[in-house]
Motif scaffolding. Structure first.
Motif, short mmCIF file in Angstrom:
data_model
loop_
_atom_site.label_atom_id
_atom_site.label_comp_id
_atom_site.label_asym_id
_atom_site.label_seq_id
_atom_site.Cartn_x
_atom_site.Cartn_y
_atom_site.Cartn_z
N VAL A 23 0.83 -1.20 0.00
CA VAL A 23 0.00 0.00 0.00
C VAL A 23 0.86 1.25 0.00
CG1 VAL A 23 -1.65 1.35 1.35
CG2 VAL A 23 -1.97 -1.10 1.10
N LEU A 24 1.87 1.30 0.86
CA LEU A 24 2.74 2.47 0.95
C LEU A 24 3.50 2.71 -0.35
CD1 LEU A 24 4.17 1.96 4.56
CD2 LEU A 24 2.54 3.71 3.82
N LEU A 25 4.03 1.64 -0.96
CA LEU A 25 4.82 1.80 -2.17
C LEU A 25 3.96 2.26 -3.35
CD1 LEU A 25 7.18 -1.32 -2.02
CD2 LEU A 25 7.81 1.08 -1.72
N VAL A 26 2.84 1.58 -3.58
CA VAL A 26 2.02 1.90 -4.76
C VAL A 26 1.43 3.30 -4.64
CG1 VAL A 26 -0.05 1.30 -6.08
CG2 VAL A 26 1.52 -0.49 -5.32
N THR A 27 0.90 3.65 -3.46
CA THR A 27 0.30 4.97 -3.31
C THR A 27 1.36 6.08 -3.34
OG1 THR A 27 0.33 4.71 -0.88
CG2 THR A 27 -1.70 4.14 -2.04
N HIS A 28 2.57 5.81 -2.84
CA HIS A 28 3.62 6.82 -2.85
C HIS A 28 4.09 7.13 -4.27
CE1 HIS A 28 7.07 9.14 -1.44
NE2 HIS A 28 7.82 8.44 -2.28
N PHE A 29 4.19 6.09 -5.11
CA PHE A 29 4.70 6.28 -6.46
C PHE A 29 3.60 6.39 -7.51
CE2 PHE A 29 8.31 4.17 -4.31
CZ PHE A 29 9.29 5.13 -4.57
N ALA A 30 2.34 6.51 -7.08
CA ALA A 30 1.22 6.50 -8.03
C ALA A 30 1.35 7.59 -9.08
CB ALA A 30 -0.10 6.64 -7.29
N ALA A 31 1.69 8.81 -8.67
CA ALA A 31 1.75 9.92 -9.62
C ALA A 31 2.80 9.68 -10.69
CB ALA A 31 2.03 11.22 -8.88
N SER A 32 3.96 9.14 -10.31
CA SER A 32 5.02 8.91 -11.29
C SER A 32 4.77 7.67 -12.13
CB SER A 32 6.38 8.80 -10.58
OG SER A 32 6.36 7.77 -9.61
N LEU A 33 4.10 6.68 -11.56
CA LEU A 33 3.79 5.47 -12.32
C LEU A 33 2.68 5.69 -13.33
CD1 LEU A 33 3.84 2.79 -9.46
CD2 LEU A 33 5.53 3.03 -11.29
N GLY A 34 1.79 6.62 -13.03
CA GLY A 34 0.62 6.84 -13.88
C GLY A 34 -0.53 5.96 -13.43
N PRO A 35 -1.75 6.30 -13.83
CA PRO A 35 -2.92 5.57 -13.33
C PRO A 35 -2.97 4.11 -13.76
CG PRO A 35 -3.55 7.12 -15.06
CD PRO A 35 -2.13 7.43 -14.69
N GLY A 36 -2.59 3.83 -15.02
CA GLY A 36 -2.70 2.44 -15.50
C GLY A 36 -1.79 1.50 -14.76
N LEU A 37 -0.49 1.83 -14.69
CA LEU A 37 0.46 0.95 -14.02
C LEU A 37 0.23 0.92 -12.51
CD1 LEU A 37 2.79 -0.96 -14.46
CD2 LEU A 37 4.38 0.97 -14.29
N SER A 38 -0.19 2.04 -11.93
CA SER A 38 -0.53 2.04 -10.50
C SER A 38 -1.65 1.05 -10.21
CB SER A 38 -0.97 3.44 -10.06
OG SER A 38 0.08 4.37 -10.18
N GLY A 39 -2.66 1.05 -11.07
CA GLY A 39 -3.76 0.12 -10.89
C GLY A 39 -3.34 -1.32 -11.07
N ILE A 40 -2.49 -1.57 -12.06
CA ILE A 40 -2.01 -2.94 -12.29
C ILE A 40 -1.22 -3.44 -11.09
CG2 ILE A 40 -0.45 -4.35 -13.69
CD1 ILE A 40 -1.25 -2.58 -16.10
N LEU A 41 -0.32 -2.60 -10.57
CA LEU A 41 0.52 -3.03 -9.46
C LEU A 41 -0.24 -3.11 -8.14
CD1 LEU A 41 3.86 -1.16 -10.24
CD2 LEU A 41 3.27 -3.56 -10.65
#
Length: 263
Positions: free
Chosen positions: A158-176
């Motif tokens: 949870v901490l990793l995905v939400t922290h990097f969500a903006a840089s990962l973009g919505p699609g990859l954030s959702g996948i991860l």
């Protein structure tokens, strides 16, 4: 410590603990079915919506829905590997299958209708692709430290995905958000303590649970731009709960039918 960070640290681990206890009570098939409910990905999408906005989270929900296909690749890879190998090799091959699927999904950029169609097709096909159980799977033992590992892994994700969500973009954030935290730990401990047959039974049980998960993501992706965060998550959880209840009825009947057919 702000409220959102506190929820990140406590909500997902608490939900994982509840699923773990229920799975130990009712066996590997039910554990797999329960673990497929949006216990980890749901809170991650909620935090993404709070921090990045409803439109961003709606796109992430489409990615999370499509990532069900990556989890199916993980489960099938592990199940077939477990018929020949011990858990370390099985897990390594499962991650190879998962990563390959994630790479393909990241290039796909699925729309919501396309993701719904692909996931429904995958959920229909996947149970027919699992290896046959060699014999009835024994009830798994109860290792003392696995719950803490599951809870800690969920909090870290949870901490990793939400922290990097903006840089990962919505699609990859959702996948991860669909990284197989529960699947990994549950399957490993089941394989180690009860053998390959129990692990395969658990992974096959997850497939049934993903119908509710798919409903959750579909409603969320559709509703977030229209209704906002609170109402959308309420409707998505309600729809997922109904589907989960119906799948539980099917699971009960299936188990009874198997018992009646047993010699």
């Amino acid at each position: 410590m702000n409220t959102v960070l506190l929820l990140k640290l406590l909500l997902v681990p608490a939900l994982i603990a509840l699923v773990t206890l229920a799975g130990r009570r009712w066996g590997p098939a039910v554990a797999g079915w329960l673990s497929a409910f949006p216990v980890v990905a749901g809170p991650i999408l909620l935090f993404i919506a709070i921090e990045q906005g409803a439109e961003f989270a709606a796109s992430s929900a489409v990615g999370t829905l499509s990532a069900v296909l990556a989890i199916l690749a993980f489960g099938l890879s592990y199940a077939w590997a477990a018929t020949r190998y011990s858990w370390p090799a099985s897990l390594a091959l499962a991650y190879v299958g998962y990563v390959a699927a994630v790479v393909l999904l990241d290039q796909w950029h699925a729309t919501l209708p396309a993701a719904v169609f692909a996931v429904l097709a995958g959920l229909w096909i996947a149970p027919r692709c699992y290896p046959a159980l060699p014999n009835s799977a024994p009830a798994p033992l109860k290792p003392a430290r696995d719950m803490l590992l599951r809870m800690g892994s969920g909090a870290v994700l949870v901490l990793l995905v939400t922290h990097f969500a903006a840089s990962l973009g919505p699609g990859l954030s959702g996948i991860l958000a669909m990284f197989p935290v529960m699947g990994t730990v549950l399957t490993l401990f089941t394989h180690r303590s009860a053998g390959a047959a129990a692990a395969i039974q658990l992974l096959r049980g997850m497939v049934l649970g993903f119908y509710a998960f798919g409903m959750f993501c579909t409603v969320l992706a559709w509703a977030l731009p229209i209704w906002g965060t609170a109402m959308s998550f309420t409707w998505a959880l309600a729809a997922a709960g109904i589907v989960q209840g119906l799948s539980r009825l099917w699971l009960n009947r299936h188990v009874v039918a198997v018992v009646h057919r047993a010699p």
